[in-house]
Design a protein around this motif. Structure first.
Motif, PDB file in Angstrom:
ATOM      1  N   SER A 140      37.849  58.511  94.099  1.00 31.22           N
ATOM      2  CA  SER A 140      37.762  57.176  94.725  1.00 31.22           C
ATOM      3  C   SER A 140      37.994  56.081  93.676  1.00 31.22           C
ATOM      4  CB  SER A 140      36.412  56.981  95.412  1.00 31.22           C
ATOM      5  OG  SER A 140      35.345  57.139  94.496  1.00 31.22           O
ATOM      6  N   THR A 141      37.492  56.288  92.459  1.00 29.77           N
ATOM      7  CA  THR A 141      37.725  55.331  91.376  1.00 29.77           C
ATOM      8  C   THR A 141      39.191  55.352  90.962  1.00 29.77           C
ATOM      9  OG1 THR A 141      35.465  55.604  90.564  1.00 29.77           O
ATOM     10  CG2 THR A 141      37.067  54.666  89.027  1.00 29.77           C
ATOM     11  N   LEU A 142      39.756  56.537  90.847  1.00 32.80           N
ATOM     12  CA  LEU A 142      41.161  56.669  90.487  1.00 32.80           C
ATOM     13  C   LEU A 142      42.048  56.000  91.537  1.00 32.80           C
ATOM     14  CD1 LEU A 142      43.279  57.797  88.551  1.00 32.80           C
ATOM     15  CD2 LEU A 142      43.138  59.969  89.805  1.00 32.80           C
ATOM     16  N   ALA A 143      41.725  56.196  92.807  1.00 34.99           N
ATOM     17  CA  ALA A 143      42.495  55.574  93.893  1.00 34.99           C
ATOM     18  C   ALA A 143      42.402  54.052  93.817  1.00 34.99           C
ATOM     19  CB  ALA A 143      42.004  56.078  95.247  1.00 34.99           C
ATOM     20  N   ALA A 144      41.211  53.531  93.542  1.00 33.58           N
ATOM     21  CA  ALA A 144      41.034  52.077  93.444  1.00 33.58           C
ATOM     22  C   ALA A 144      41.797  51.521  92.241  1.00 33.58           C
ATOM     23  CB  ALA A 144      39.546  51.736  93.344  1.00 33.58           C
ATOM     24  N   LEU A 145      41.790  52.231  91.137  1.00 36.29           N
ATOM     25  CA  LEU A 145      42.551  51.801  89.957  1.00 36.29           C
ATOM     26  C   LEU A 145      44.048  51.766  90.282  1.00 36.29           C
ATOM     27  CD1 LEU A 145      40.724  53.809  87.152  1.00 36.29           C
ATOM     28  CD2 LEU A 145      40.697  51.328  87.473  1.00 36.29           C
ATOM     29  N   CYS A 146      44.534  52.815  90.931  1.00 38.70           N
ATOM     30  CA  CYS A 146      45.953  52.865  91.293  1.00 38.70           C
ATOM     31  C   CYS A 146      46.313  51.746  92.269  1.00 38.70           C
ATOM     32  CB  CYS A 146      46.302  54.220  91.889  1.00 38.70           C
ATOM     33  SG  CYS A 146      46.303  55.557  90.679  1.00 38.70           S
ATOM     34  N   ARG A 147      45.422  51.460  93.206  1.00 43.51           N
ATOM     35  CA  ARG A 147      45.659  50.378  94.171  1.00 43.51           C
ATOM     36  C   ARG A 147      45.790  49.045  93.454  1.00 43.51           C
ATOM     37  NH1 ARG A 147      40.755  50.039  96.800  1.00 43.51           N
ATOM     38  NH2 ARG A 147      40.223  48.374  95.361  1.00 43.51           N
ATOM     39  N   THR A 157      31.750  48.994  86.873  1.00 41.00           N
ATOM     40  CA  THR A 157      31.257  48.186  85.762  1.00 41.00           C
ATOM     41  C   THR A 157      32.249  48.175  84.612  1.00 41.00           C
ATOM     42  OG1 THR A 157      30.114  50.009  84.664  1.00 41.00           O
ATOM     43  CG2 THR A 157      28.858  48.774  86.333  1.00 41.00           C
ATOM     44  N   ILE A 158      32.195  47.113  83.840  1.00 39.57           N
ATOM     45  CA  ILE A 158      33.043  47.010  82.647  1.00 39.57           C
ATOM     46  C   ILE A 158      32.730  48.155  81.696  1.00 39.57           C
ATOM     47  CG2 ILE A 158      33.591  45.603  80.627  1.00 39.57           C
ATOM     48  CD1 ILE A 158      32.987  43.135  82.370  1.00 39.57           C
ATOM     49  N   ALA A 159      31.460  48.508  81.582  1.00 43.17           N
ATOM     50  CA  ALA A 159      31.056  49.596  80.685  1.00 43.17           C
ATOM     51  C   ALA A 159      31.728  50.911  81.088  1.00 43.17           C
ATOM     52  CB  ALA A 159      29.543  49.749  80.689  1.00 43.17           C
ATOM     53  N   ASN A 160      31.751  51.211  82.387  1.00 45.03           N
ATOM     54  CA  ASN A 160      32.381  52.455  82.842  1.00 45.03           C
ATOM     55  C   ASN A 160      33.890  52.431  82.631  1.00 45.03           C
ATOM     56  OD1 ASN A 160      30.061  53.817  83.525  1.00 45.03           O
ATOM     57  ND2 ASN A 160      30.079  53.116  85.644  1.00 45.03           N
ATOM     58  N   LEU A 161      34.523  51.305  82.874  1.00 46.01           N
ATOM     59  CA  LEU A 161      35.958  51.208  82.617  1.00 46.01           C
ATOM     60  C   LEU A 161      36.249  51.311  81.126  1.00 46.01           C
ATOM     61  CD1 LEU A 161      37.432  48.530  85.045  1.00 46.01           C
ATOM     62  CD2 LEU A 161      37.609  51.016  85.147  1.00 46.01           C
ATOM     63  N   SER A 162      35.376  50.772  80.308  1.00 46.51           N
ATOM     64  CA  SER A 162      35.550  50.855  78.863  1.00 46.51           C
ATOM     65  C   SER A 162      35.483  52.300  78.389  1.00 46.51           C
ATOM     66  CB  SER A 162      34.487  50.010  78.161  1.00 46.51           C
ATOM     67  OG  SER A 162      34.664  50.061  76.770  1.00 46.51           O
ATOM     68  N   GLY A 180      38.830  56.747  76.221  1.00 48.58           N
ATOM     69  CA  GLY A 180      39.006  58.197  76.218  1.00 48.58           C
ATOM     70  C   GLY A 180      37.722  58.976  76.090  1.00 48.58           C
ATOM     71  N   LYS A 181      36.582  58.332  76.294  1.00 45.84           N
ATOM     72  CA  LYS A 181      35.301  59.008  76.160  1.00 45.84           C
ATOM     73  C   LYS A 181      34.780  59.558  77.491  1.00 45.84           C
ATOM     74  CE  LYS A 181      34.074  56.348  72.132  1.00 45.84           C
ATOM     75  NZ  LYS A 181      33.217  55.334  71.549  1.00 45.84           N
ATOM     76  N   ALA A 182      35.492  59.266  78.577  1.00 47.62           N
ATOM     77  CA  ALA A 182      35.068  59.749  79.893  1.00 47.62           C
ATOM     78  C   ALA A 182      35.301  61.250  79.993  1.00 47.62           C
ATOM     79  CB  ALA A 182      35.840  59.025  80.987  1.00 47.62           C
ATOM     80  N   ARG A 183      34.380  61.933  80.642  1.00 45.97           N
ATOM     81  CA  ARG A 183      34.513  63.380  80.839  1.00 45.97           C
ATOM     82  C   ARG A 183      34.939  63.695  82.257  1.00 45.97           C
ATOM     83  NH1 ARG A 183      32.208  66.773  76.817  1.00 45.97           N
ATOM     84  NH2 ARG A 183      32.222  68.259  78.500  1.00 45.97           N
ATOM     85  N   ALA A 184      34.899  62.683  83.127  1.00 44.86           N
ATOM     86  CA  ALA A 184      35.275  62.878  84.525  1.00 44.86           C
ATOM     87  C   ALA A 184      35.603  61.521  85.135  1.00 44.86           C
ATOM     88  CB  ALA A 184      34.133  63.536  85.303  1.00 44.86           C
ATOM     89  N   VAL A 185      36.332  61.544  86.231  1.00 43.22           N
ATOM     90  CA  VAL A 185      36.609  60.328  86.983  1.00 43.22           C
ATOM     91  C   VAL A 185      36.624  60.707  88.468  1.00 43.22           C
ATOM     92  CG1 VAL A 185      39.123  60.553  86.785  1.00 43.22           C
ATOM     93  CG2 VAL A 185      38.128  58.333  87.223  1.00 43.22           C
ATOM     94  N   ARG A 186      35.992  59.907  89.275  1.00 45.24           N
ATOM     95  CA  ARG A 186      35.977  60.166  90.713  1.00 45.24           C
ATOM     96  C   ARG A 186      37.342  59.827  91.299  1.00 45.24           C
ATOM     97  NH1 ARG A 186      30.499  59.871  93.116  1.00 45.24           N
ATOM     98  NH2 ARG A 186      29.069  59.598  91.373  1.00 45.24           N
TER      99      ARG A 186
END
Length: 78
Positions: free
Chosen positions: A46-53, A28-33, A38-44
């Motif tokens: 699988s999400t990191l891999a998809a972002l890098c892809r 979601t846009i909200a989660n990417l926002s 810099g407010k995220a406390r964790a990242v999966r």
């Protein structure tokens, strides 16, 4: 927090909007926002891999460690 996410810089370099990236990654846009600001406390991973892809980058291009004062963990973080 000494961990900084450089998603805004990567989006600018790739000339991609947050909305476009959210559609490509399936987040979601909200989660990417939250990640972008810099407010995220964790990242999966699988999400990191998809972002890098989709951004054609390495995890280290997105996540940077900057030494500084650490924030003590919450009681529920074990």
């Amino acid at each position: 927090m000494p961990i900084r996410v450089s998603l805004d810089r990567m989006l600018l370099e790739r000339r991609m909007s947050l909305t476009e990236l959210a559609d490509r990654v399936g987040v979601t846009i909200a989660n990417l926002s939250i990640l972008k600001t810099g407010k995220a406390r964790a990242v999966r991973f699988s999400t990191l891999a998809a972002l890098c892809r989709e951004l054609d980058c390495q995890p280290g291009d997105l996540i940077v460690y900057e030494p500084g004062p650490d924030i003590p963990p919450d009681d529920d973080e074990g």
